[in-house]
Design an enzyme around this catalytic site. Sequence first.
Site, PDB file in Angstrom:
ATOM      1  N   CYS A 150      -0.771  -1.969 -18.768  1.00 40.42           N
ATOM      2  CA  CYS A 150      -0.303  -2.815 -20.346  1.00 40.42           C
ATOM      3  C   CYS A 150      -1.446  -3.842 -20.867  1.00 40.42           C
ATOM      4  CB  CYS A 150       0.916  -3.483 -20.109  1.00 40.42           C
ATOM      5  SG  CYS A 150       1.007  -4.272 -18.393  1.00 40.42           S
ATOM      6  N   HIS A 171       2.944  -9.928 -23.504  1.00 45.19           N
ATOM      7  CA  HIS A 171       1.596 -10.651 -22.966  1.00 45.19           C
ATOM      8  C   HIS A 171       0.752 -11.153 -23.698  1.00 45.19           C
ATOM      9  CE1 HIS A 171       3.255  -8.401 -19.510  1.00 45.19           C
ATOM     10  NE2 HIS A 171       2.134  -7.389 -19.291  1.00 45.19           N
TER      11      HIS A 171
HETATM   12  N1  LIG Z   1       7.001  -2.962 -17.540  1.00 40.96           N
HETATM   13  C1  LIG Z   1       6.054  -2.836 -18.179  1.00 40.96           C
HETATM   14  O1  LIG Z   1       5.529  -3.687 -18.822  1.00 40.96           O
HETATM   15  C2  LIG Z   1       4.768  -1.736 -17.852  1.00 40.96           C
HETATM   16  C3  LIG Z   1       3.848  -1.610 -18.426  1.00 40.96           C
HETATM   17  C4  LIG Z   1       2.924  -0.395 -18.102  1.00 40.96           C
HETATM   18  C5  LIG Z   1       3.113   0.282 -17.083  1.00 40.96           C
HETATM   19  N2  LIG Z   1       4.111   0.291 -16.414  1.00 40.96           N
HETATM   20  C6  LIG Z   1       4.347   1.078 -15.355  1.00 40.96           C
HETATM   21  O2  LIG Z   1       5.614   1.710 -15.712  1.00 40.96           O
HETATM   22  C7  LIG Z   1       6.337   2.105 -14.581  1.00 40.96           C
HETATM   23  C8  LIG Z   1       7.787   1.764 -14.569  1.00 40.96           C
HETATM   24  O3  LIG Z   1       7.936   0.339 -14.666  1.00 40.96           O
HETATM   25  P1  LIG Z   1       9.160  -0.307 -15.203  1.00 40.96           P
HETATM   26  O4  LIG Z   1       8.810  -1.652 -15.643  1.00 40.96           O
HETATM   27  O5  LIG Z   1      10.239   0.483 -16.268  1.00 40.96           O
HETATM   28  O6  LIG Z   1      10.249  -0.449 -13.858  1.00 40.96           O
HETATM   29  P2  LIG Z   1      11.480  -0.517 -13.306  1.00 40.96           P
HETATM   30  O7  LIG Z   1      12.245  -1.299 -14.641  1.00 40.96           O
HETATM   31  O8  LIG Z   1      11.767  -0.898 -12.218  1.00 40.96           O
HETATM   32  O9  LIG Z   1      12.072   1.179 -13.395  1.00 40.96           O
HETATM   33  C9  LIG Z   1      11.625   2.056 -12.642  1.00 40.96           C
HETATM   34  C10 LIG Z   1      12.204   3.395 -12.907  1.00 40.96           C
HETATM   35  O10 LIG Z   1      11.449   4.437 -11.984  1.00 40.96           O
HETATM   36  C11 LIG Z   1      12.588   4.953 -11.062  1.00 40.96           C
HETATM   37  N3  LIG Z   1      12.181   5.392 -10.027  1.00 40.96           N
HETATM   38  C12 LIG Z   1      11.826   4.431  -8.855  1.00 40.96           C
HETATM   39  N4  LIG Z   1      11.519   5.075  -7.835  1.00 40.96           N
HETATM   40  C13 LIG Z   1      11.677   6.408  -7.925  1.00 40.96           C
HETATM   41  C14 LIG Z   1      11.415   7.405  -7.076  1.00 40.96           C
HETATM   42  N5  LIG Z   1      11.119   7.431  -6.138  1.00 40.96           N
HETATM   43  N6  LIG Z   1      11.709   8.759  -7.874  1.00 40.96           N
HETATM   44  C15 LIG Z   1      12.354   8.711  -9.213  1.00 40.96           C
HETATM   45  N7  LIG Z   1      12.406   7.670  -9.885  1.00 40.96           N
HETATM   46  C16 LIG Z   1      12.221   6.350  -9.304  1.00 40.96           C
HETATM   47  C17 LIG Z   1      13.891   4.110 -11.186  1.00 40.96           C
HETATM   48  O11 LIG Z   1      15.010   4.723 -11.077  1.00 40.96           O
HETATM   49  P3  LIG Z   1      16.280   4.164 -10.381  1.00 40.96           P
HETATM   50  O12 LIG Z   1      17.311   3.825 -11.299  1.00 40.96           O
HETATM   51  O13 LIG Z   1      16.748   5.332  -9.649  1.00 40.96           O
HETATM   52  O14 LIG Z   1      15.625   3.230  -9.273  1.00 40.96           O
HETATM   53  C18 LIG Z   1      13.668   3.187 -12.681  1.00 40.96           C
HETATM   54  O15 LIG Z   1      14.191   4.327 -13.845  1.00 40.96           O
HETATM   55  C19 LIG Z   1       5.612   1.482 -13.271  1.00 40.96           C
HETATM   56  O16 LIG Z   1       4.673   2.285 -12.716  1.00 40.96           O
HETATM   57  C20 LIG Z   1       4.782   0.400 -13.927  1.00 40.96           C
HETATM   58  O17 LIG Z   1       3.711  -0.094 -13.220  1.00 40.96           O
HETATM   59  C21 LIG Z   1       5.135  -0.869 -16.692  1.00 40.96           C
END
Ligand SMILES: NC(=O)c1ccc[n+]([C@@H]2O[C@H](COP(=O)([O-])OP(=O)(O)OC[C@H]3O[C@@H](n4cnc5c(N)ncnc54)[C@H](OP(=O)(O)O)[C@@H]3O)[C@@H](O)[C@H]2O)c1
Length: 336
Positions: free
Chosen positions: A131, A244
């Site tokens: 991000c 951010h």
């Molecule tokens: N948040 C940001 O601003 C941002 C920005 C850039 C990149 N990212 C990246 O995007 C990704 C997700 O971030 P987020 O903020 O959305 O996280 P989050 O709110 O914690 O959501 C994680 C998601 O991944 C699923 N998940 C976790 N472990 C899994 C597994 N073993 N198999 C299948 N699904 C799984 C979860 O499903 P359950 O409901 O089943 O747990 C949930 O749907 C990360 O790689 C993060 O680094 C995030």
Amino acid sequence: MTHTLKVAVLGATGLVGRSMLEILEQRAFPVGELVPLASARSAGRRVSFGDREHEVRAVSEQAFEGVDLALFSAGAGPSREWAPIAAAAGALVIDNSSAHRMDPAVPLCVPEVNLEQARDPAKGIVANPNCSTIQLMVALAPLHRESPLRRIVVSTYQAVSGAGLRASECLEAQRRALAAGDEPEAGALGDVLAGDLLMHWSPDPATGYQEEELKLIHESRKILESPTLRVSPTCVRVPVVTGHAEAVSIECAAAITPERARELLRAAPGVELVDDFPAGVYPKPSMAAGRDAVLVGRVREDLGLPGGLSLYVVADNLRKGAALNAVQIAEGLLLP
Ligand SMILES: NC(=O)c1ccc[n+]([C@@H]2O[C@H](COP(=O)([O-])OP(=O)(O)OC[C@H]3O[C@@H](n4cnc5c(N)ncnc54)[C@H](OP(=O)(O)O)[C@@H]3O)[C@@H](O)[C@H]2O)c1
């Protein structure tokens, strides 16, 4: 009739996944069939998309059959495991995690900067940058094109939603505890962020940097195709929910005046200039939240480096920093 696509979203119950669903809908992306996926924990939950609710399935090999586009936002582990499987099943995978970003055979794409590098990806996978890198690249690429960047010094002020749903809920609980006069618990954040600033992204003992900072260095070099670019980052988590901010100073091969920089930024795709500092006008996370543009302000000569420039860059980390960038890549690669 419009050609529609079968679209899988892995991580559909997470913050980025939900934002992806919202953005696909807002931009009228031609989704013929939606396949919302998560871990077995969330199987059977429902997410709303279009005019109905869709049942979330646990990710499996069968889930990718016939899928044209797979948007991944479930973290690096699931991406390492499932992206090659989805790509082998014929899907274009756009991966939000860090798993494939530095693979030389996987393009790392910010559509305003390098969409052409992402065409016909060798492994069927395109990586979405981190991000903080995305917003930095949207703001700096127009200046880099004018005169190549030699050095970037960047300090980030990163919102809690960048750490996911559990971290965001944890900050809320910490705030409630403080307001009630109780001791806040570290919880999913690993420390108390309410009323404080944290640095906690996987320190690298060899360099003393955090993983988040190393991502800014390596990803910027890859996107700008500038392997010797010097990048000096410091990343800080702040108790802001969404958006951010980055304080940036740059040195280019030839000096760019603040006036010329403003002209370039005004014309740059994805950028909105919010720059009348004497009148109190500058970008804030609250202005960027829920919006698509990368807001840039405080464009000025760097008094510490004559000929250098300083600027302040703010964007919605869930939209441009993640979900929107991924959907824009899909639009650029798959839609006519
Ligand atoms: N948040 C940001 O601003 C941002 C920005 C850039 C990149 N990212 C990246 O995007 C990704 C997700 O971030 P987020 O903020 O959305 O996280 P989050 O709110 O914690 O959501 C994680 C998601 O991944 C699923 N998940 C976790 N472990 C899994 C597994 N073993 N198999 C299948 N699904 C799984 C979860 O499903 P359950 O409901 O089943 O747990 C949930 O749907 C990360 O790689 C993060 O680094 C995030």
